[in-house]
Design a protein around this motif. Structure first.
Motif, mmCIF file in Angstrom:
data_model
loop_
_atom_site.group_PDB
_atom_site.id
_atom_site.type_symbol
_atom_site.label_atom_id
_atom_site.label_comp_id
_atom_site.label_asym_id
_atom_site.label_seq_id
_atom_site.Cartn_x
_atom_site.Cartn_y
_atom_site.Cartn_z
ATOM 1 N N PHE A 58 0.868 -1.058 -0.111
ATOM 2 C CA PHE A 58 0.079 0.003 -0.010
ATOM 3 C C PHE A 58 0.859 1.281 0.060
ATOM 4 C CE2 PHE A 58 -3.212 -2.967 1.794
ATOM 5 C CZ PHE A 58 -4.099 -2.749 0.924
ATOM 6 N N LYS A 97 -5.477 -7.871 -0.238
ATOM 7 C CA LYS A 97 -5.473 -7.184 -1.700
ATOM 8 C C LYS A 97 -6.939 -7.665 -2.256
ATOM 9 C CE LYS A 97 -1.735 -8.294 -3.980
ATOM 10 N NZ LYS A 97 -0.454 -8.837 -4.351
ATOM 11 N N SER A 100 -9.613 -5.296 -0.681
ATOM 12 C CA SER A 100 -9.313 -4.167 -1.204
ATOM 13 C C SER A 100 -9.775 -3.680 -2.813
ATOM 14 C CB SER A 100 -7.773 -3.699 -1.044
ATOM 15 O OG SER A 100 -7.622 -2.284 -1.804
ATOM 16 N N LEU A 101 -9.446 -4.496 -3.305
ATOM 17 C CA LEU A 101 -9.742 -4.670 -4.949
ATOM 18 C C LEU A 101 -11.266 -4.723 -5.105
ATOM 19 C CD1 LEU A 101 -6.866 -6.765 -6.577
ATOM 20 C CD2 LEU A 101 -7.174 -4.324 -6.814
ATOM 21 N N ASN A 105 -14.428 2.168 -3.886
ATOM 22 C CA ASN A 105 -13.461 3.067 -3.954
ATOM 23 C C ASN A 105 -12.176 2.762 -3.403
ATOM 24 O OD1 ASN A 105 -15.243 5.228 -5.339
ATOM 25 N ND2 ASN A 105 -16.241 4.805 -3.038
ATOM 26 N N PRO A 106 -11.009 3.213 -3.652
ATOM 27 C CA PRO A 106 -9.821 2.719 -2.993
ATOM 28 C C PRO A 106 -9.969 3.078 -1.573
ATOM 29 C CG PRO A 106 -9.255 4.176 -5.072
ATOM 30 C CD PRO A 106 -10.864 4.118 -5.032
ATOM 31 N N PRO A 107 -9.497 2.307 -0.574
ATOM 32 C CA PRO A 107 -9.778 2.382 0.893
ATOM 33 C C PRO A 107 -8.492 3.238 1.415
ATOM 34 C CG PRO A 107 -8.783 0.250 0.364
ATOM 35 C CD PRO A 107 -8.976 0.755 -0.891
ATOM 36 N N TYR A 108 -9.068 3.746 2.584
ATOM 37 C CA TYR A 108 -8.032 4.573 3.350
ATOM 38 C C TYR A 108 -7.253 3.027 4.097
ATOM 39 C CZ TYR A 108 -6.008 6.174 7.733
ATOM 40 O OH TYR A 108 -5.273 6.588 8.602
ATOM 41 N N LEU A 132 -9.185 -1.005 7.241
ATOM 42 C CA LEU A 132 -9.692 -0.427 5.664
ATOM 43 C C LEU A 132 -10.860 0.277 5.955
ATOM 44 C CD1 LEU A 132 -8.901 -3.576 3.389
ATOM 45 C CD2 LEU A 132 -7.525 -1.890 4.080
ATOM 46 N N SER A 134 -13.864 2.170 3.492
ATOM 47 C CA SER A 134 -14.133 2.700 2.171
ATOM 48 C C SER A 134 -15.585 2.983 2.260
ATOM 49 C CB SER A 134 -13.822 1.664 1.358
ATOM 50 O OG SER A 134 -14.291 1.957 -0.104
#
Length: 395
Positions: A58, A97, A100-101, A105-108, A132, A134
């Protein structure tokens, strides 16, 4: 923060399953040193590796490949390092991963985040492996390195991870409109080692109010003792706890008042197994405690420490073998040739090459039947042959 240097609060998140059930245990434990095991140290090492891999994924700029390689090389110098840790931590990274994918939206992302839970637990804090955020969802992901099926940790209503989620919510509620909570536990050394659970924010806050009431008792050492196999398993006071001793004496030695048949039924068999789960472990803990006292020069009436049965060892094996061969003893007599185990060969060759070269030569042998609690996730087996199997035609 180094994993070994993590501080531990009196009411730690990792011990919440214990002090939430048995509130006086937290103060009772203070009288005993906090020790660690080799398995725990191995887990700490694997955690450090997992953290570096996630950080590299990340935060590639701040923690690039060069830093990752240098960090891994440093970990390899540890005597507890095992090459298999690379594969197991990859499973953890791959899970993060994939989560996240899958997000819109891309997470914090924050890694090894120390969260403040003092709103719910006096002076409480903990360290979440990965968080994460989002949209309106807060996702807490935890890495566990235990390999025993009996040590499988469930995400559902997990108090440790729920406390981490409460701390993360308090830290980020001003910045994010959080409504949903997701908790995941990744235990890569188990075949079914991924556990997931979700709840609403309101359900999490309800848990927080429950924790607050329990923590108020625990911080004062008040409330009722609640001895049991899970509660006592890692309690530092388990060998000295009077409540546990009295409960196990009751379970093991209380006589039946009514005249009963000479044989117990299956129903009674299950009841006695449940009642006696902690008795054997309790006796073992008593023995450990008494041995430590005797070795420290203290008297335990009726007991003493003695030296166990020793075994013969070479003072210098090379010199001994040399003298044997000089006197006509063949080396073939002195050495035994035997193949490495499958697991040892896989470790030497490497997982990828092992699978490529001989993966098709490996079969899974059935394990020895084991008795477990009904809540265990593995399917039940019997020796009874079904009618279908008994009368199926040979093909």
């Amino acid at each position: 923060m180094g994993h070994e240097e993590r501080s531990h609060a009196l009411l730690s998140a990792s011990g919440a399953h214990r002090w939430l059930s048995c509130t006086p245990s937290a103060r009772l434990e203070e009288q005993f040193p906090d020790t660690t095991s080799e398995a725990a140290k191995e887990g700490t090492l694997a955690h450090e590796l997992a953290e570096m891999k996630v950080r590299n994924h990340f935060y590639t700029t701040a923690f690039g490949k060069r830093k990752l390689t240098a960090g891994i090389n440093a970990l390899k110098k540890n005597e507890l390092w095992r090459d298999e840790m690379m594969g197991y931590t990859d499973i953890y990274l791959d899970y993060i991963k994939s989560v996240s994918l899958a997000l819109k939206n891309p997470p914090y992302v924050t890694i090894e985040k120390q969260v403040d839970i003092s709103k719910y637990v006096p002076e409480g804090f903990g360290t979440a492996d990965c968080i994460l955020i989002s949209g309106n969802t807060l996702h807490v992901i935890d890495f566990k390195y235990g390999k025993s099926p009996d040590g499988r940790v469930e995400a559902e209503e997990n108090p440790q991870l729920s406390l981490y989620a409460l701390g993360a919510y308090e830290a980020y509620k001003v910045l994010y409109h959080i409504e949903e909570i997701k908790i995941s536990i990744v235990q890569p050394r188990l075949s079914d080692g991924i556990s997931e659970w979700g709840c609403t924010l309101e359900e999490l806050l309800t848990f927080g109010r429950y924790v607050y009431a329990k923590a108020e008792l625990a911080i004062k050492g008040e409330g009722e003792f609640a001895p049991g196999p899970k509660t006592c398993k890692y309690c530092r006071a388990r060998g000295r706890c009077r409540a546990r001793a009295e409960e196990n004496v009751r379970l093991a030695f209380s006589p039946d008042k009514d005249k009963l048949p000479p044989l117990i039924s299956n129903e009674q068999l299950g009841v006695y197994l449940n009642q006696g789960m902690d008795v054997a472990k309790w006796l073992s803990d008593l023995q450990d405690c008494a041995l430590a006292e005797c070795l420290a020069g203290q008297e335990v009436p009726g007991w003493k420490a003695v030296e166990g049965r020793g075994s013969r060892v070479w003072s210098d094996m090379d010199e001994a073998f040399s003298k044997l061969t000089e006197n006509g003893i063949s080396e073939t007599v002195l050495w035994e040739r035997k193949p490495l185990t499958l697991a040892q060969i896989e470790k030497v060759v490497g997982k990828k090459d092992f699978e490529t070269f001989v993966g098709d030569k490996v079969v899974k042998a059935p394990g020895k039947p084991a008795l477990v609690k009904e809540s265990d996730k593995r399917p039940a087996i019997t020796n009874i042959v079904s009618a279908k199997d008994a009368f199926k035609e040979d093909i």
